[in-house]
Design an enzyme around this catalytic site. Structure first.
Site, PDB file in Angstrom:
ATOM      1  N   LYS A 152       0.709  -2.597  -6.401  1.00  0.00           N
ATOM      2  CA  LYS A 152       1.131  -1.615  -5.128  1.00  0.00           C
ATOM      3  C   LYS A 152       2.143  -0.977  -5.468  1.00  0.00           C
ATOM      4  O   LYS A 152       3.357  -1.241  -6.464  1.00  0.00           O
ATOM      5  CB  LYS A 152       1.067  -2.510  -4.023  1.00  0.00           C
ATOM      6  N   ASP A 163       3.898 -11.489  -4.616  1.00  0.00           N
ATOM      7  CA  ASP A 163       5.246 -10.690  -4.989  1.00  0.00           C
ATOM      8  C   ASP A 163       6.030 -11.445  -5.564  1.00  0.00           C
ATOM      9  O   ASP A 163       7.322 -11.400  -5.778  1.00  0.00           O
ATOM     10  CB  ASP A 163       6.102  -9.682  -4.389  1.00  0.00           C
ATOM     11  N   CYS A 201       6.391  -7.365   2.456  1.00  0.00           N
ATOM     12  CA  CYS A 201       4.609  -7.262   1.891  1.00  0.00           C
ATOM     13  C   CYS A 201       3.909  -8.611   2.380  1.00  0.00           C
ATOM     14  O   CYS A 201       2.996  -8.266   2.395  1.00  0.00           O
ATOM     15  CB  CYS A 201       4.754  -7.792   0.898  1.00  0.00           C
TER      16      CYS A 201
HETATM   17  C1  VGL Z   1       8.980  -6.016  -1.141  1.00  0.00           C
HETATM   18  C2  VGL Z   1      10.146  -4.920  -0.296  1.00  0.00           C
HETATM   19  C3  VGL Z   1      10.213  -3.848  -1.258  1.00  0.00           C
HETATM   20  C4  VGL Z   1       7.660  -6.921  -0.527  1.00  0.00           C
HETATM   21  C5  VGL Z   1       8.660  -5.012  -2.107  1.00  0.00           C
HETATM   22  O1  VGL Z   1       7.487  -7.470  -1.873  1.00  0.00           O
HETATM   23  O2  VGL Z   1       7.835  -7.862  -0.061  1.00  0.00           O
HETATM   24  N1  VGL Z   1       9.692  -5.924  -0.083  1.00  0.00           N
HETATM   25  N2  VGL Z   1       9.765  -4.092  -2.206  1.00  0.00           N
END
Ligand code: VGL
Ligand code: ZN
Length: 197
Positions: free
Chosen positions: A106, A8, A151
């Site tokens: 995702k 991410d 994540c």
């Molecule tokens: C994430 C919160 C919501 C992450 C993704 O990448 O850790 N955290 N969506």
């Protein structure tokens, strides 16, 4: 064979983004530098419809960072982030995308979040990543990216559960650290057998 799983590394998780993680942009250069040391590089991309149920805005009256009970368990409500097709969902502009063999998205189903790169937050619906890695013989997984305590941690713990070896390169991660979630995630990873390096 070894894979680098880059979690991410998106505009919305970097300073100035909708769900900015402090120092998120500091790890782009170190991650780029690591890529050449692996047999494969996989990127994950948080990818939510605008009405996603993990967004506080989808729950009238709810505050961001509060927790609600969903059919699959507790869910933190986040500011709207990584909305499909928006600039915030794009990868950090300096991340070396050309090195990636695979990009796995995702969180694209409105009713359920997906912190882990392997399973949605019910911890049973697979994303398909395990099959991809297994078919390619990529068994030794190193995790970097954002956010350490959500994540990255959930992905590393699931990797072990699925029979991969899992190391988190902590200097190439940054945490949201919501109510001590960073130390909680470190404890959970250690307990699961994830190597913290
Ligand atoms: C994430 C919160 C919501 C992450 C993704 O990448 O850790 N955290 N969506
Ligand atoms: Zn998300």
């Amino acid at each position: 064979m070894r894979a680098l799983i880059v979690v991410d590394m998106q505009v919305d998780f970097c300073p100035g983004g909708a769900l900015a993680v402090a120092g998120g942009d500091e790890i782009v250069a170190p991650i780029n530098a690591l890529m050449g040391e692996y047999d494969s590089v996989v990127l994950t991309q948080d990818w939510h419809p605008a009405d996603h149920s993990s967004f506080a805005a989808s729950h009238p009256g709810a505050e961001s960072y509060s927790t609600v009970q969903m059919p699959y368990g507790p869910q933190v409500l986040w500011p709207s982030h990584c909305v499909i097709g928006t600039g915030g969902a794009a990868f950090h502009p300096e991340l070396l995308l050309d090195r990636a063999d695979m990009i796995i998205r995702k969180g694209f189903r409105a009713g359920i979040d997906s912190y882990s790169a392997f399973f949605e937050n019910d911890r049973t619906t697979p994303t398909g990543l395990a099959g991809y890695l297994r078919e390619r013989g990529l068994t030794d997984l190193h995790f970097v990216g954002l956010a350490h305590d959500f994540c990255v941690a959930w992905s590393a713990i699931d990797a072990l559960r699925l029979g991969f070896s899992a190391t988190v390169l902590e200097s190439a991660t940054r945490a949201i650290d919501l109510d001590g979630s960073r130390e909680a995630a470190r404890g959970a990873m250690r307990e699961a057998g994830v190597t913290l390096a």
